[in-house]
Design an enzyme around this catalytic site. Sequence first.
Site, short mmCIF file in Angstrom:
data_model
loop_
_atom_site.label_atom_id
_atom_site.label_comp_id
_atom_site.label_asym_id
_atom_site.label_seq_id
_atom_site.Cartn_x
_atom_site.Cartn_y
_atom_site.Cartn_z
N GLY A 1 0.82 -1.19 0.00
CA GLY A 1 0.00 0.00 0.00
C GLY A 1 0.86 1.25 0.00
CB ALA A 2 2.09 3.60 1.58
CD GLU B 1 7.45 2.28 7.23
OE1 GLU B 1 7.93 1.43 8.00
OE2 GLU B 1 6.57 2.02 6.39
CG ASN B 2 10.98 4.69 1.80
OD1 ASN B 2 11.42 3.69 2.31
ND2 ASN B 2 10.23 4.67 0.70
CG HIS C 1 -0.25 2.82 8.40
ND1 HIS C 1 -0.81 1.84 9.18
CD2 HIS C 1 0.99 2.35 8.08
CE1 HIS C 1 0.04 0.84 9.33
NE2 HIS C 1 1.14 1.13 8.66
CD GLU C 2 2.94 3.82 5.03
OE1 GLU C 2 4.13 3.63 5.33
OE2 GLU C 2 2.08 2.92 5.07
CG HIS D 1 5.46 3.54 9.92
ND1 HIS D 1 5.66 2.62 10.91
CD2 HIS D 1 4.59 2.95 9.04
CE1 HIS D 1 4.96 1.52 10.67
NE2 HIS D 1 4.29 1.71 9.54
CD GLU E 1 4.20 -1.85 9.53
OE1 GLU E 1 3.19 -1.13 9.44
OE2 GLU E 1 5.25 -1.63 8.89
#
Length: 942
Positions: free
Chosen positions: A337-338, A340-341, A371-372, A375, A395
């Site tokens: 989905g994605a 988190e860099n 969500h990302e 993180h 997570e």
Amino acid sequence: MGTVPSWAAPEGTPRIGWTRPGGSPADLGVQPPLDPRPGSPAQAFRARRLAAEGPRRPQWRPVAGRITSDNLTEPEAAERAGLIDELSYRVELELSDDPSTPTFLSTTRVGFSCRRAGAETFLNLTVGAPGRLREVLVDGQLSAAAVEGYDGVRIPLAGLPEGPVTVDVVADCSYGRVGVGLHRVVDPADQQVYLYTHFEPFDAHKVFACFDQPDLKGAFTVAVRAPVAWEVCGNGRVLGRDDHGDGSRTWRFNATPPLPTYLMAVAAGDFRVVESDHKGVRLGLYARRSLAPQLEEQAGELFEITSQGLDFFAEEFGLDHQFDEYNQLFVPEFNMGAMENPGCVTFNEMYIFRSRATELQRARRAEVIVHEMAHVCGFGDVATMRWWGDLWLNETFATYMSNKAMVTATAYTNAWVDFANTMKSAAARQDQLPSTHPISTPCADTNEVRQNFDGITYQKGAAVLKQLVAWVGDAAFTAGVRDYFRRYRWGNASLREFLACIETASGRDLGPWAAEWLRTAGMNTLHPEIEVREGRIESLTIVQTAAPAHPTLRSHHVRVGLYRLEQGRLVRFRQVDTEVCGERTSVGELRGEPLADLTLVNDDDLTFAKLRFDPTSMRTLLQDLGGLEDPLARSLCWAALWDMTRDAELPTRDFVEAVLRHARVETEVTVLERLLSQAVAAIDQFGDPANRGAARARVAVASWERLVAAEPGGDVQLTWARAHIATTDAGADLERLERLLDGAESVPGLAIDNDLRWMIVGRLACLGRDAELRIEAQLATDDTDFGRRRAAACRAAQPDPDAKRAAFDLVVKGTELPLQMQHALMGGFGVGPFAVGGLVQWGEQQTALLRPYVARWIEQVPRFWARRSSEEAESFTEFLYPRQLVEPATLAAADRALAAIRGSADLSESTQRSASRPIVEGRDGTERAMRARACDTAAAGR
């Protein structure tokens, strides 16, 4: 799940590793590297190469007996972490827009402090073919031992001095096609090349040499040389752009704070970039040029969610934004989905909508964004788990915090409603599989962790966190989280260290809670046992049970809600909090209350458990659930009914009847979409096959009636339209679909846009209705990579032996196919080209066509795990498991496949475990479907 380089022999056979004798690098057959900037390691390498004379260095020689398994065990990681300190990376990449170029130049300077003189360790690096490791220097001296000892995945470093060490590695690394490493895509719309990295959990070493584990964090200084027309994004802000006069330019990025290797990121290509600013932080949105109109149209909403999220997390975590910028890139062929860099958050392109999206789709996109962000702003990027066994520290918290952020800071205030049915149902499914595991679970190696990105780590973990917050209180929990980030900012932590922060803030001992909830698997069932006298409750006892395989009875903080019917509405008239402990818990506060029409033992959804009902409540739900006013309570009840259907406690026909009765008055689109998806899935998977056609026809008729009656142009209308397309099988309904597709008929407010057109084409393809002509016509209007994948899925879905054979052969033989195209082919081959809520429909004639491929699937599974990437192998095993064949023969086929894996000399024990898991899960699903079908068949004679 481990990967074996395509140039290495399969695991378990006489091994072919790779070594090479000394000599000049000039015989590598690759052009000299570009010169990104004076004084860089890449320029130094070029100077040495141009000055080299004497014997030319040959390719590596294969050496029998060397194992080259690309995996890292926890003891190896712990040993290396005990040796290495003060780590930093300087990474220089040279990228091309020529899609035929197989490799890119990677130059890495790894600086670290070694704690012990004479120590031995290794760097991770996978280059994809022999001869691509150009050179290794240790403290400026060429190391022949490091090059000759390289086995394709590890560079040995021996005899290290105590104190500072510098290692320079120059290699030609491979562009990727399965979504990991440095993935390369060519956009068919304009032939532009796009590149992006994806490293979690263990793929950074496919792009640069590194200590690839989460607890060895280092600062990254990155430079990228690429075509001058491109945009390049990294973790830090751009410090400068140096043009070289040859059509290339070097982007130099600011050094990052200490990061684990899996978060280093680069993306490059002809991106359309939209910029904004929030309180001094640059915000960037990136999408490929062919999606520029959609990106620009949706940028306002994306920036709004981003700004709201940044404000929420700054307050919640007690930290201002810790990185230079907040860039979000929507990239093609993304597997997840994605990701988190920091500074370079990557998203699946599906979140840039190409057709009309419902509120639920926009809410899901918002949830992924925050969500990302959870993180980036804290869990994972700022404070990182020490090893993958504590993946949940990333997570679980991001999932919980994203829903809290949605409710608190955005317009999507009903996020917990969607969570209660959709996310928790996924967690319940995962937690009842034979492969379930504790939330905090030991992780032997990086093969194992790849399969723990699942419903336990994400959704169950978040539900359990809700239970913890309910127990310790929101204020204490938030205080503990802030303390955690103060203590472990830019460092690593474990479960014990996180819990210590919450204990300090709350004054509670969390040891027993963690033992019950985090270190055991399985879920409990809560059931009210009610005794009544003269219409009032004499006693109400909550009975707790557990599955024999996971017998733990847990402590639950719950609310018990009592509801009564008032003119067709279910209204709560009493609610009490109670602590459920052990097998039986009496709720004395409810003695003397009127007998409720509905008793809900997890009101407000504070715990993670199966819910069951007393007989009075069960009758009320089936007859009057649509009148339950509280959307969260309504969603909880629907989730329980779905779970009962899956458990063969409620016949499928009763569940479908309840959906058709109550969905017509459902106003929450999040609930409506889920209900219709579950109804169709129940019919196809869990229902009596003899009733299948009639049940689907009832849904098709009801959905047409509702879409015509719905508000024109609204989300409810679109939701019913999708359900109608999915369940239309024959007759006048099918002819009407053809007229809608051709424009000969219309419905006020319902635009047959690109997505709906593909859904209709897909349904017609499944039924063999002029499929090829319609696919070609639709592809002509959508000749994009999206369209090509959908066309491939539609072709594979046709009820035609040649179509099935062509699709299967393409997957098996298509070693150069992108992973997303393989997914499309396998999806169409097995279950049809489109989904409603992730569940897809197929005609009965498809099972006969698929049965001959079961033996071929069994034959190919071990080969995929031995010879293809782990991503391809897992997809092939799971996608083509014969779940459509709900019969004992499928159980026997699963057993044969498991035996083939165990008997393969090409697979290590670790890989055998990874290969077996999706089959074990699929087999359990077949057994479950058989039980549910038997339950529904038995109900036919009532």
